[in-house]
Design a protein around this motif. Structure first.
Motif, PDB file in Angstrom:
ATOM      1  N   SER A 232       0.876  -1.453  -0.319  1.00 10.56           N
ATOM      2  CA  SER A 232      -0.198   0.073   0.103  1.00 10.56           C
ATOM      3  C   SER A 232       0.495   1.055   0.126  1.00 10.56           C
ATOM      4  O   SER A 232       0.497   2.411  -0.778  1.00 10.56           O
ATOM      5  CB  SER A 232      -1.039  -0.009   1.129  1.00 10.56           C
ATOM      6  N   SER A 233       1.590   1.692   1.096  1.00 16.11           N
ATOM      7  CA  SER A 233       2.451   2.493   0.878  1.00 16.11           C
ATOM      8  C   SER A 233       3.269   2.490  -0.799  1.00 16.11           C
ATOM      9  O   SER A 233       3.755   3.525  -0.750  1.00 16.11           O
ATOM     10  CB  SER A 233       3.772   1.803   1.701  1.00 16.11           C
ATOM     11  N   ILE A 234       4.132   1.629  -1.374  1.00 16.19           N
ATOM     12  CA  ILE A 234       4.736   1.610  -2.333  1.00 16.19           C
ATOM     13  C   ILE A 234       3.293   1.866  -3.589  1.00 16.19           C
ATOM     14  O   ILE A 234       4.433   2.709  -3.879  1.00 16.19           O
ATOM     15  CB  ILE A 234       4.965  -0.060  -2.377  1.00 16.19           C
ATOM     16  N   ASP A 235       2.530   1.626  -3.702  1.00 20.03           N
ATOM     17  CA  ASP A 235       1.208   2.338  -4.093  1.00 20.03           C
ATOM     18  C   ASP A 235       0.964   3.448  -4.075  1.00 20.03           C
ATOM     19  O   ASP A 235       0.789   4.180  -5.217  1.00 20.03           O
ATOM     20  CB  ASP A 235      -0.051   1.000  -4.394  1.00 20.03           C
ATOM     21  N   GLN A 236       1.351   3.883  -2.795  1.00 21.39           N
ATOM     22  CA  GLN A 236       0.360   5.696  -3.009  1.00 21.39           C
ATOM     23  C   GLN A 236       1.760   6.866  -3.400  1.00 21.39           C
ATOM     24  O   GLN A 236       1.486   7.382  -3.466  1.00 21.39           O
ATOM     25  CB  GLN A 236       0.589   5.594  -1.595  1.00 21.39           C
ATOM     26  N   GLN A 237       3.112   5.881  -3.167  1.00 16.84           N
ATOM     27  CA  GLN A 237       3.888   6.757  -4.274  1.00 16.84           C
ATOM     28  C   GLN A 237       3.986   6.638  -5.598  1.00 16.84           C
ATOM     29  O   GLN A 237       5.060   6.656  -6.088  1.00 16.84           O
ATOM     30  CB  GLN A 237       5.181   6.306  -3.951  1.00 16.84           C
ATOM     31  N   SER A 238       3.007   5.755  -5.983  1.00 11.04           N
ATOM     32  CA  SER A 238       3.032   5.747  -7.488  1.00 11.04           C
ATOM     33  C   SER A 238       4.120   4.801  -8.038  1.00 11.04           C
ATOM     34  O   SER A 238       4.862   4.885  -8.917  1.00 11.04           O
ATOM     35  CB  SER A 238       2.879   6.166  -8.095  1.00 11.04           C
ATOM     36  N   LYS A 239       4.620   3.811  -7.442  1.00  9.05           N
ATOM     37  CA  LYS A 239       6.306   3.097  -7.942  1.00  9.05           C
ATOM     38  C   LYS A 239       6.047   1.955  -7.082  1.00  9.05           C
ATOM     39  O   LYS A 239       7.057   1.263  -7.418  1.00  9.05           O
ATOM     40  CB  LYS A 239       7.090   3.457  -6.251  1.00  9.05           C
ATOM     41  N   THR A 240       4.754   1.040  -7.658  1.00  9.13           N
ATOM     42  CA  THR A 240       4.486  -0.532  -7.879  1.00  9.13           C
ATOM     43  C   THR A 240       5.281  -0.553  -8.642  1.00  9.13           C
ATOM     44  O   THR A 240       5.261   0.150  -9.962  1.00  9.13           O
ATOM     45  CB  THR A 240       3.400  -0.702  -8.250  1.00  9.13           C
ATOM     46  N   GLY A 241       6.190  -1.594  -8.599  1.00  8.01           N
ATOM     47  CA  GLY A 241       7.303  -2.104  -9.953  1.00  8.01           C
ATOM     48  C   GLY A 241       8.531  -1.382 -10.035  1.00  8.01           C
ATOM     49  O   GLY A 241       9.360  -2.280 -10.830  1.00  8.01           O
ATOM     50  N   LYS A 242       8.892  -0.642  -9.227  1.00 12.92           N
ATOM     51  CA  LYS A 242       9.907   0.117  -9.618  1.00 12.92           C
ATOM     52  C   LYS A 242      10.362   0.014  -8.387  1.00 12.92           C
ATOM     53  O   LYS A 242      11.914  -0.087  -8.306  1.00 12.92           O
ATOM     54  CB  LYS A 242       9.587   1.869  -8.982  1.00 12.92           C
ATOM     55  N   ILE A 243       9.869   0.048  -6.839  1.00 17.44           N
ATOM     56  CA  ILE A 243      10.641  -0.884  -5.794  1.00 17.44           C
ATOM     57  C   ILE A 243       9.805  -1.599  -5.614  1.00 17.44           C
ATOM     58  O   ILE A 243       8.767  -2.474  -5.238  1.00 17.44           O
ATOM     59  CB  ILE A 243       9.068   0.345  -4.278  1.00 17.44           C
ATOM     60  N   GLN A 244      11.136  -2.757  -5.646  1.00 23.56           N
ATOM     61  CA  GLN A 244      10.908  -4.319  -5.521  1.00 23.56           C
ATOM     62  C   GLN A 244       9.783  -4.310  -3.596  1.00 23.56           C
ATOM     63  O   GLN A 244      10.036  -3.457  -2.784  1.00 23.56           O
ATOM     64  CB  GLN A 244      12.459  -4.964  -5.304  1.00 23.56           C
ATOM     65  N   LEU A 245       9.491  -5.404  -3.608  1.00 24.75           N
ATOM     66  CA  LEU A 245       8.945  -6.581  -2.333  1.00 24.75           C
ATOM     67  C   LEU A 245       9.019  -7.214  -2.028  1.00 24.75           C
ATOM     68  O   LEU A 245       8.575  -8.558  -3.114  1.00 24.75           O
ATOM     69  CB  LEU A 245       7.257  -5.287  -2.806  1.00 24.75           C
ATOM     70  N   GLY A 246       9.751  -7.748  -1.223  1.00 24.55           N
ATOM     71  CA  GLY A 246       9.685  -9.554  -0.368  1.00 24.55           C
ATOM     72  C   GLY A 246       9.094  -9.182   1.128  1.00 24.55           C
ATOM     73  O   GLY A 246       8.869  -8.009   1.255  1.00 24.55           O
ATOM     74  N   THR A 247       9.048 -10.697   1.220  1.00 23.50           N
ATOM     75  CA  THR A 247       8.341 -10.853   2.612  1.00 23.50           C
ATOM     76  C   THR A 247       9.099 -12.065   2.832  1.00 23.50           C
ATOM     77  O   THR A 247       9.072 -12.670   2.433  1.00 23.50           O
ATOM     78  CB  THR A 247       7.187 -10.429   2.863  1.00 23.50           C
TER      79      THR A 247
END
Length: 321
Positions: A232-247
């Motif tokens: 959600s944080s990444i999406d709010q920055q319009s960076k989905t696909g630009k900031i990698q996300l792992g968990t």
């Protein structure tokens, strides 16, 4: 920390899910917060193992803290409560040795057999644990850090939702070391423990860091719910696909994002197996005197990404992954 019993207040703080009566419990399985969905997968393993336990005349008491606000003292009180109920064996993660280890030593001195799972691999010899079932947290972190860096990350944010918990701190240390070996930096974000399971609060905390430091190009969280908050944080920055996300850990939403390419990977520690093996092997030792020769028994880590996500989705549908 003090381990003085607080019977009057403790009764309201703990959830006990069992048909066993005080004094006839064979095994107590002690886990984290009842508000934390991760333990549902562990409980499925415990429940399936309980079929074998009950078939052989035993009982299992599944015990949880209500939340993580007073985690160490609450865990110590649960250990004392299990011993007072006559448990012959206790299966428990050891997240906070300062609180848990003295209580487990006291239980062991009274003849209670201890098995560690999920957390506490490095601590288990201090209270004579029969075995450890879980992931190697440091190795898991190293692999996660290396994976992100090898896919282009230069600065990784590692989010810790319960600072001081040994398994979580060890994971981020592994991420830091693995990333460094692959040429990336890591920033560790420790948030107050009262934000554990708080989606909005966690999302805002991560978003604040992303705004403050635009060089962060990857985020790794230590729980599946926290990955939802980070997404959600990444999406709010319009960076989905630009900031990698792992968990670490998985859920339907995590695997859906991996399938769609909006999340890079998840690290599976197989919580179902942790609950199943800890319960069944502890009872088998108590009942039959058996033990596994391999120590520890590792259930992870395993990287789940777009190459193997389909099989993981089927396990999540069944509530076991």
């Amino acid at each position: 920390m003090s381990f003085t019993k607080k019977i009057a207040t403790a009764a309201m703080a703990f959830m006990l899910a069992s048909s066993a009566h005080a004094g006839d419990t064979d095994i107590a399985v002690i886990v984290g917060s009842a508000q934390d969905g991760f333990w549902n997968m562990v409980k499925k393993g415990v429940d399936d193992a309980s079929l074998m336990v009950k078939a052989n005349g035993g009982t299992v008491n599944f015990m949880q803290t209500q939340n993580y606000d007073n985690f160490g003292p609450d865990l110590a009180s649960l250990i004392e409560q299990a011993v007072a109920q006559g448990a012959k064996g206790i299966a428990i993660p050891n997240w906070l040795p300062e609180s848990e280890t003295p209580a487990l030593k006291a239980a062991r001195d009274k003849g209670v057999v201890i098995i560690s799972f999920n957390a506490g691999q490095s601590e288990m010899d201090n209270y004579g644990s029969l075995n450890y079932f879980g992931s190697d947290e440091y190795l898991a972190g190293v692999e996660g850090g290396k994976y992100l860096a090898s896919h282009g990350a230069k600065k990784i944010l590692c989010h810790i939702q319960n600072p001081g918990a040994v398994n979580l701190e060890t994971r981020c240390k592994g991420v830091q070391d693995g990333a460094k070996k692959a040429g990336a930096d890591t920033f560790i974000l420790r948030v107050p423990a009262n934000l554990d399971q708080d989606m909005n609060g966690t999302s805002e905390a991560i978003k604040s860091e992303l705004i403050a430091d635009p060089s962060i190009d990857a985020v790794i969280t230590l729980a599946a719910w926290a990955a939802d908050a980070a997404a959600s944080s990444i999406d709010q920055q319009s960076k989905t696909g630009k900031i990698q996300l792992g968990t670490f850990d998985m859920s339907a939403s995590v695997l859906d994002r991996i399938s769609k390419g909006t999340q890079t990977f998840a690290i599976d520690q197989q919580p179902y197996l942790q609950g199943f093996l800890a319960t069944s092997m502890l009872f088998a030792n108590l009942k039959f005197g058996t033990a596994i020769g391999t120590k520890p028994v590792l259930t992870g880590p395993a990287i789940v990404d777009k190459t193997n996500v389909a099989s993981a989705i089927e396990g999540v549908k069944l509530g076991a992954r």
